[in-house]
Design a protein around this motif. Structure first.
Motif, short mmCIF file in Angstrom:
data_model
loop_
_atom_site.label_atom_id
_atom_site.label_comp_id
_atom_site.label_asym_id
_atom_site.label_seq_id
_atom_site.Cartn_x
_atom_site.Cartn_y
_atom_site.Cartn_z
N VAL A 16 0.81 -1.23 0.00
CA VAL A 16 0.00 0.00 0.00
C VAL A 16 0.85 1.28 0.00
N VAL A 17 2.16 1.15 -0.07
CA VAL A 17 3.01 2.34 -0.19
C VAL A 17 2.71 2.96 -1.56
N ASP A 18 2.19 4.20 -1.56
CA ASP A 18 1.74 4.78 -2.83
C ASP A 18 2.76 5.69 -3.49
N ASP A 19 3.78 6.12 -2.76
CA ASP A 19 4.80 6.99 -3.34
C ASP A 19 6.13 6.22 -3.44
N ARG A 20 6.02 5.02 -3.92
CA ARG A 20 7.14 4.07 -3.96
C ARG A 20 8.36 4.60 -4.70
N LEU A 21 8.17 5.17 -5.88
CA LEU A 21 9.31 5.64 -6.66
C LEU A 21 9.99 6.82 -5.96
N MET A 22 9.23 7.78 -5.50
CA MET A 22 9.80 8.95 -4.83
C MET A 22 10.60 8.52 -3.59
N ARG A 23 10.02 7.64 -2.81
CA ARG A 23 10.69 7.21 -1.59
C ARG A 23 11.88 6.31 -1.90
N SER A 24 11.82 5.58 -2.99
CA SER A 24 12.98 4.78 -3.40
C SER A 24 14.14 5.70 -3.75
N VAL A 25 13.87 6.77 -4.49
CA VAL A 25 14.91 7.74 -4.84
C VAL A 25 15.51 8.34 -3.56
N GLN A 26 14.65 8.69 -2.60
CA GLN A 26 15.13 9.23 -1.32
C GLN A 26 16.00 8.22 -0.58
N LEU A 27 15.59 6.97 -0.59
CA LEU A 27 16.35 5.92 0.09
C LEU A 27 17.74 5.78 -0.53
N TRP A 28 17.81 5.73 -1.86
CA TRP A 28 19.11 5.56 -2.51
C TRP A 28 20.01 6.77 -2.28
N ALA A 29 19.43 7.96 -2.13
CA ALA A 29 20.23 9.14 -1.80
C ALA A 29 20.84 8.97 -0.40
N LYS A 30 20.08 8.41 0.53
CA LYS A 30 20.62 8.14 1.88
C LYS A 30 21.74 7.10 1.83
N VAL A 31 21.52 6.04 1.06
CA VAL A 31 22.55 5.00 0.92
C VAL A 31 23.82 5.62 0.33
N ILE A 53 11.34 -1.86 -2.70
CA ILE A 53 12.04 -0.62 -3.03
C ILE A 53 12.48 -0.72 -4.50
N ASP A 54 12.23 0.33 -5.27
CA ASP A 54 12.57 0.33 -6.70
C ASP A 54 14.09 0.49 -6.85
N THR A 55 14.74 -0.47 -7.46
CA THR A 55 16.19 -0.42 -7.60
C THR A 55 16.66 0.29 -8.88
N ASP A 56 15.76 0.61 -9.79
CA ASP A 56 16.19 1.30 -11.02
C ASP A 56 16.94 2.61 -10.72
N PRO A 57 16.46 3.44 -9.76
CA PRO A 57 17.23 4.67 -9.46
C PRO A 57 18.63 4.37 -8.92
N LEU A 58 18.79 3.29 -8.18
CA LEU A 58 20.12 2.90 -7.70
C LEU A 58 21.02 2.53 -8.88
N PHE A 59 20.49 1.73 -9.79
CA PHE A 59 21.28 1.29 -10.94
C PHE A 59 21.72 2.50 -11.78
N CYS A 147 14.56 -0.73 3.15
CA CYS A 147 13.11 -0.94 3.23
C CYS A 147 12.40 0.41 3.33
N PHE A 148 11.10 0.36 3.19
CA PHE A 148 10.28 1.53 3.48
C PHE A 148 10.14 1.64 5.00
N ALA A 149 9.94 2.85 5.50
CA ALA A 149 9.86 3.07 6.94
C ALA A 149 8.79 2.19 7.60
N GLU A 150 7.73 1.92 6.86
CA GLU A 150 6.64 1.09 7.41
C GLU A 150 7.07 -0.35 7.66
N GLN A 151 8.19 -0.75 7.09
CA GLN A 151 8.69 -2.11 7.25
C GLN A 151 9.64 -2.26 8.44
N LEU A 152 9.90 -1.17 9.14
CA LEU A 152 10.71 -1.24 10.36
C LEU A 152 9.82 -1.69 11.50
N VAL A 153 10.28 -2.66 12.26
CA VAL A 153 9.54 -3.16 13.41
C VAL A 153 10.44 -3.10 14.64
#
Length: 171
Positions: A16-31, A53-59, A147-153
């Protein structure tokens, strides 16, 4: 909650993560800000599947930075690290995998690991086949769970064979 129940719940949460691409780009910037990534010439990642998480932006980032991409391929003995700059073919699980030659794991500088859930301490819930639990101890490189923040437990069931990742990045 047991592992099968947590897997089912985390799949629904991730789906149900609806902004998957945007958040993937943000995640790869953090990495990309991590010294472990910055110092790496060879990065083992994964091809995103379904709602991961969309890996295309990482690639794309890695190509610009001139980093070598290594991807996992599942064979009888488990994960084999293979040249990521080769045609991808669908595995029996439907995941795209590299068709090229295996590479020596000693060449890997950092491993980026998918998962259904993580704790901040690095505990990881995968898909239940223990592929990364068997693979990570064979690689002398830092591992980064993504992962997305919602996947942290806060906590999850952990068994003796479960292998932690060295750090977790979420967005």
């Amino acid at each position: 909650m047991d592992k099968p129940g947590l897997r089912q719940r985390m799949r629904m949460v991730r789906d149900v993560v609806d902004d998957r691409l945007m958040r993937s780009v943000q995640l790869w910037a953090k990495v990309a800000e991590l010294p472990q990534y910055q110092q790496a010439a060879t990065v083992m990642a994964f091809v995103s599947f379904g709602s991961e998480i969309d890996t295309d932006p990482l690639f794309a980032r890695m190509a610009v930075e001139g980093k070598r991409l290594v991807l996992p391929r599942v064979e009888a003995q488990g994960i084999v690290a293979a040249d990521g700059d080769t045609p991808l073919v669908a595995s029996k699980f439907g995941v795209l995998e590299p068709s090229g030659p295996a590479i020596d794991v000693a060449e890997i500088d950092v491993v980026i690991v998918p998962g259904l859930a993580f704790t901040l301490a690095g505990d990881r819930l995968g898909y239940g086949r223990a592929y990364y639990d068997k693979f990570l101890p064979t690689v002398d490189a830092p591992s980064i769970g993504v992962c997305f923040a919602e996947q942290l437990v806060d906590e999850m069931p952990v068994e003796d064979h479960d292998v932690r990742v060295d750090m977790v990045v979420s967005a």
